[in-house]
Design an enzyme around this catalytic site. Structure first.
Site, PDB file in Angstrom:
ATOM      1  N   SER A   1      36.181  62.221  68.437  1.00 27.05           N
ATOM      2  CA  SER A   1      36.048  60.906  67.812  1.00 27.05           C
ATOM      3  C   SER A   1      35.204  61.035  66.531  1.00 27.05           C
ATOM      4  O   SER A   1      35.530  61.883  65.687  1.00 27.05           O
ATOM      5  CB  SER A   1      35.430  59.920  68.806  1.00 27.05           C
ATOM      6  OG  SER A   1      35.521  58.605  68.334  1.00 27.05           O
TER       7      SER A   1
ATOM      8  N   ASP B   1      46.189  57.877  72.956  1.00 24.48           N
ATOM      9  CA  ASP B   1      45.125  57.390  72.060  1.00 24.48           C
ATOM     10  C   ASP B   1      45.730  56.486  70.991  1.00 24.48           C
ATOM     11  O   ASP B   1      46.601  56.906  70.240  1.00 24.48           O
ATOM     12  CB  ASP B   1      44.449  58.603  71.398  1.00 24.48           C
ATOM     13  CG  ASP B   1      43.170  58.255  70.630  1.00 24.48           C
ATOM     14  OD1 ASP B   1      42.921  57.061  70.385  1.00 24.48           O
ATOM     15  OD2 ASP B   1      42.433  59.193  70.282  1.00 24.48           O
TER      16      ASP B   1
ATOM     17  N   HIS C   1      41.850  57.159  74.021  1.00 23.26           N
ATOM     18  CA  HIS C   1      40.852  57.857  73.216  1.00 23.26           C
ATOM     19  C   HIS C   1      39.772  58.518  74.090  1.00 23.26           C
ATOM     20  O   HIS C   1      39.314  59.622  73.815  1.00 23.26           O
ATOM     21  CB  HIS C   1      40.225  56.847  72.255  1.00 23.26           C
ATOM     22  CG  HIS C   1      39.294  57.444  71.252  1.00 23.26           C
ATOM     23  ND1 HIS C   1      39.707  58.393  70.332  1.00 23.26           N
ATOM     24  CD2 HIS C   1      37.971  57.251  71.025  1.00 23.26           C
ATOM     25  CE1 HIS C   1      38.677  58.738  69.579  1.00 23.26           C
ATOM     26  NE2 HIS C   1      37.608  58.076  69.987  1.00 23.26           N
TER      27      HIS C   1
END
Lengths: 383, 383
Positions: free
Chosen positions: B164, B333, B366
């Site tokens: 991320s 994601d 995610h």
């Protein structure tokens, strides 16, 4: 400051125009509600186009989405898709042909465009209901619409059609009054919302109810939780589109247009992206035309909708359907995923029902039911 | 009321535990910033595991995500993945092998876990920076980390790895200091955020800044815009998951656990879904452990990151990479879509770089970079 003034000048006339109420009203005494309690009296704002025939059966009922109204068609501006939300589909020679059909669209109960909702006076106090308005459901909306069509002398419906919450209403019509219509068109809607979609709705509602100007729903008409409602709308607008179309339109461009005030009127952190400005603008526009409490009630009706509610099973509910069913999914819709719409069509067919599935190959996400006129027209013509 | 008390009793000890600060700090005088201005002094909180060799080159740098901290590994509880955010990947014999490598993780500038951020005293006034903290970028975070590794005697990095925003930092390391490392691992991150992801972030920020307890960032430490931050977290948690996994876990189930207070402490409209209760709980947890201004600055750094910034083109920036690059996308994601991660790998390869793409077949969205330990371990072992 110049940018701000310019923004107000450009947007305000549009706002006033959009906030107009159209058409007629019908009031009846009493509506028992699915979650308990009742509403009385009940007023329904509606519009009609075309002429009802002597047998009362040339009727198309159009059902609207969350912040929509009865103004699905504007005969004075038939070429302008901004003047009425399904304008390009309705009119002489169009798929909802007003030369042949008597087309009806009514504002749902709970809304703020003329039908009874949280802004209406509570007969017990004479003041607006606010949060004393009862919880309403898609089924309650449909039952109220049923009272309206009886009042209008309708004996049978050729079709009920709607998208999003309007699609939920259309499906509910098919299950609740199975022998009353020939065809049902459900666009970008499913048998029940996903957990993700409920979650998005709840974030929006929390934003509204966290606004100190909400006052537990007892704000004055015209004021209210404008910041919270604008934030809720910003989020909703993301879910109505798609990653794909937002990338096409905005990508990472810096702000391109007149600067819109942000809901919280906040400083910027390292500039403003065009997508942010667009969302501020959309938030501000909704605040000018929609009531925050109505937003809470209608988005909740969307969450609570489950076609199987009150029946022994989903299968039992869907077996009630007698009409031909057209289910239209949108490839890029993540609020009502196309796979779920397709699944519903297959489920109805597996139970012996007559269901067709068509998928719009559109990048526009959920909003395609208000944008992709050509694909919608073709899908509806074939049905 | 009973439900509320029970909730507080169960959650509070966990909160205190999570808010602990770990490790050491390093302070240096001055950091010039990408968007202009500078930060001085700058403190970096960090932790290390394993031993630096004499040549100073057996080093793995781990970079953390938005609300993370330096506590990527907890040697006292190596089997507990809740005690440190990448615990299962770090330790003796694990993919980030502390028997062989000197593993470093530092808290990013702008955060609230020991590094200089909006809660730190502004040397000009002695009071917390609040919104007088300068805009910081991923590149600034990386430059501060570079100062830290110099201080620690590191001469070369075997690897930089993160997911991320941590993945954005890892990529930036590869481009900014190309000859300083052998391998870069970028998980669930891309060359730049999509318009949709920026839009989600901005809705969260507006919710924080709309909270009357935000006071333009000048709230007292420990108080602050808890309602707004909880709403921002609710939304973020949706984007960290996927429609698929939320359906598996929550679907339309009514609330199953202890009732969490909603951010706005509001009445319910027709019951509470389990997914709503879960999001309230997640919102409340973040409020107990994270600073709202830090959330604004770090989410903005995420938006502003564009690997090509300051170079003539994206290609120019990516041609700077000299290390082996592993890009890991996650099938489900939607914040950093797998297709964009794959695209970046292909782009680097087309420019002559050494980039491998692996996709995690995970429904977790995610968040898979903090959950799918087996798949992550296999991907990292192969690299």
């Amino acid at each position: 400051m110049v940018a701000q003034l310019e923004y107000v000048k450009r947007v305000e006339p549009l706002m006033k125009d959009m906030a107009k109420t159209h058409g007629s009203t019908f009031t009846f005494d009493h509506l028992p509600l699915q979650q308990g309690g009742s509403l009385s009296p009940v007023t329904i704002a509606y519009e009609t186009w075309g002429t009802l025939n002597d047998t009362g059966d040339n009727v198309i009922l159009i059902t609207h989405a969350l912040t929509g109204d009865s103004h699905a068609h504007d005969p004075a501006h038939p070429g302008n898709c901004k003047m009425a939300w399904w304008n390009p589909l309705i009119g002489p020679g169009r798929v909802f042909d007003t030369d042949r059909y008597f087309v009806i669209c009514s504002n749902v109960i709970g809304s703020c465009y003329g039908s009874t909702g949280p802004t209406s006076p509570d007969p017990r106090t004479g003041r607006p209901y606010g949060m004393r308005f009862p919880v309403i459901t898609i089924r309650d909306m449909v039952r109220a619409q049923h009272r309206l069509i009886e009042h209008l002398g309708v004996r049978h419906l050729a079709m009920v059609a709607g998208g999003s919450i309007g699609g939920q209403q259309a499906l509910e019509w098919g299950v609740l009054y199975p022998d009353l219509m020939d065809k049902v068109v459900v666009i970008a809607a499913t048998a029940a919302l996903t957990a993700q979609a409920i979650a998005f709705n709840e974030v929006g509602r929390q934003a509204i109810m966290a606004d100190p100007n909400w006052y537990c729903g007892d704000y004055w008409p015209g004021s209210g939780p404008s910041t919270g409602l604008a934030i809720a709308r910003m989020l909703a607008m993301i879910t109505y589109q798609s990653e794909e179309v937002m990338e096409q339109r905005f990508a990472r461009k810096p702000v391109q247009q007149a600067m819109a005030p942000s809901p919280a009127n906040t400083p910027e952190l390292g500039g403003r992206f065009d997508v942010e400005n667009y969302l501020y603008h959309q938030g501000n526009r909704l605040v000018e035309r929609f009531d925050a409490n109505s937003y809470l009630y209608l988005s909740r009706a969307m969450d609570l909708y489950d076609v199987s509610e009150g029946y022994p099973s989903l299968e039992f509910a869907l077996r009630r359907l007698q009409s031909k069913l057209l289910l239209i999914g949108i490839r890029s819709d993540f609020l009502f995923p196309a796979a779920h719409v397709r699944w519903l069509a297959e489920k109805v067919r597996s139970l012996g029902g007559d269901a067709t599935y068509i998928e719009l190959d559109s990048p526009h996400g959920h909003d395609a039911f208000l944008k992709d006129w050509d694909q919608l027209t073709i899908a509806l013509q074939q049905f």
